[in-house]
Write an enzyme that holds these catalytic residues in place. Sequence first.
Site, PDB file in Angstrom:
ATOM      1  N   ASP A  82       0.817  -1.208   0.000  1.00 61.28           N
ATOM      2  CA  ASP A  82       0.000   0.000   0.000  1.00 61.28           C
ATOM      3  C   ASP A  82       0.853   1.261   0.000  1.00 61.28           C
ATOM      4  OD1 ASP A  82       0.729  -0.888   2.622  1.00 61.28           O
ATOM      5  OD2 ASP A  82      -0.578   0.639   3.482  1.00 61.28           O
ATOM      6  N   GLU A 144       0.068  -1.275   5.746  1.00 58.69           N
ATOM      7  CA  GLU A 144       1.170  -0.818   6.599  1.00 58.69           C
ATOM      8  C   GLU A 144       1.019   0.656   6.941  1.00 58.69           C
ATOM      9  OE1 GLU A 144       5.155   0.991   7.452  1.00 58.69           O
ATOM     10  OE2 GLU A 144       3.758   1.430   5.822  1.00 58.69           O
TER      11      GLU A 144
END
EC number: 3.5.1.16
Length: 383
Positions: A82, A144
């Site tokens: 991400d 994350e």
Amino acid sequence: MKNKLPPFIEIYRALIATPSISATEEALDQSNADLITLLADWFKDLGFNVEVQPVPGTRNKFNMLASIGQGAGGLLLAGHTDTVPFDDGRWTRDPFTLTEHDGKLYGLGTADMKGFFAFILDALRDVDVTKLKKPLYILATADEETSMAGARYFAETTALRPDCAIIGEPTSLQPVRAHKGHISNAIRIQGQSGHSSDPARGVNAIELMHDAIGHILQLRDNLKERYHYEAFTVPYPTLNLGHIHGGDASNRICACCELHMDIRPLPGMTLNELNGLLNDALAPVSERWPGRLTVDELHPPIPGYECPPNHQLVEVVEKLLGAKTEVVNYCTEAPFIQTLCPTLVLGPGSINQAHQPDEYLETRFIKPTRELIIQVIHHFCWH
């Protein structure tokens, strides 16, 4: 088959072109399913077994584990899929189009950190995976940038116990073996509203918060005096008061006040220990005003992390790079991967580019990163 794999720059381009933004705000949050599919197909083409793991409690997010080789131990290469959201008004380029200019590759996720998977895939062209004596694992995680839900869930559910792991966050190829944690809390005080002309008929939440802040600042001083780790540039736990809001009018007794604060603990300090210290600090206020003070997590807490300085992973990487390991103040997924095996944070690009408009990775990192990945695979999976 390796000949099915696109060229390095085309892999990079496809990763950047596939949006995978993580955000706490639902309108900005995106699934990483398309990116996971891309990675899964490429690793399957290289002969890896691929598992895709839905991550509970997320908005259609997934982890991917690609593995090859037999036996125990081996090497885990990990990273997150991400990115943070982007500010359209501050980017001068399309964040989802990889562009090269003046020795830099621009795009959202070039450094932090989708590009790391392009380096892994490209390096594997020169690795004969049929000769591995120990397994090689590639982990791609979700979320994350927000909750670290992907790494948390993987660490909680996997039976894998590699010999060691490397997380490819942007460290300018300087190995990192320790970092602080992060705890973020909301302190809420519920008072009792009333007309300001008669203060005795209400309970002013701002005044109670003033008392609470005094105790919190005492805790800050105690943390600074009690805990030290000299390798850090700021060698003690920090406590920051970041946001406060209370009341709605000058002629009303404030009924509610909220303070947002964070603590960045050193490695070795447990989350339970810190929660206990905070609760103890606020106990005088809670005892004087029962039921009016609450403490809630703003984000899931992240503990500090440290890889043993004498571990073989540290020694091997320091020798390969000719550089000593460092400690840093920012956070990664390392505390969760470290529960499985000794872990280093090491990757191309600069942390100074993370979360910045016109994010880029300097092309000077391409050759040494590729060589390093090949070398660590040879060392930990061929011997």
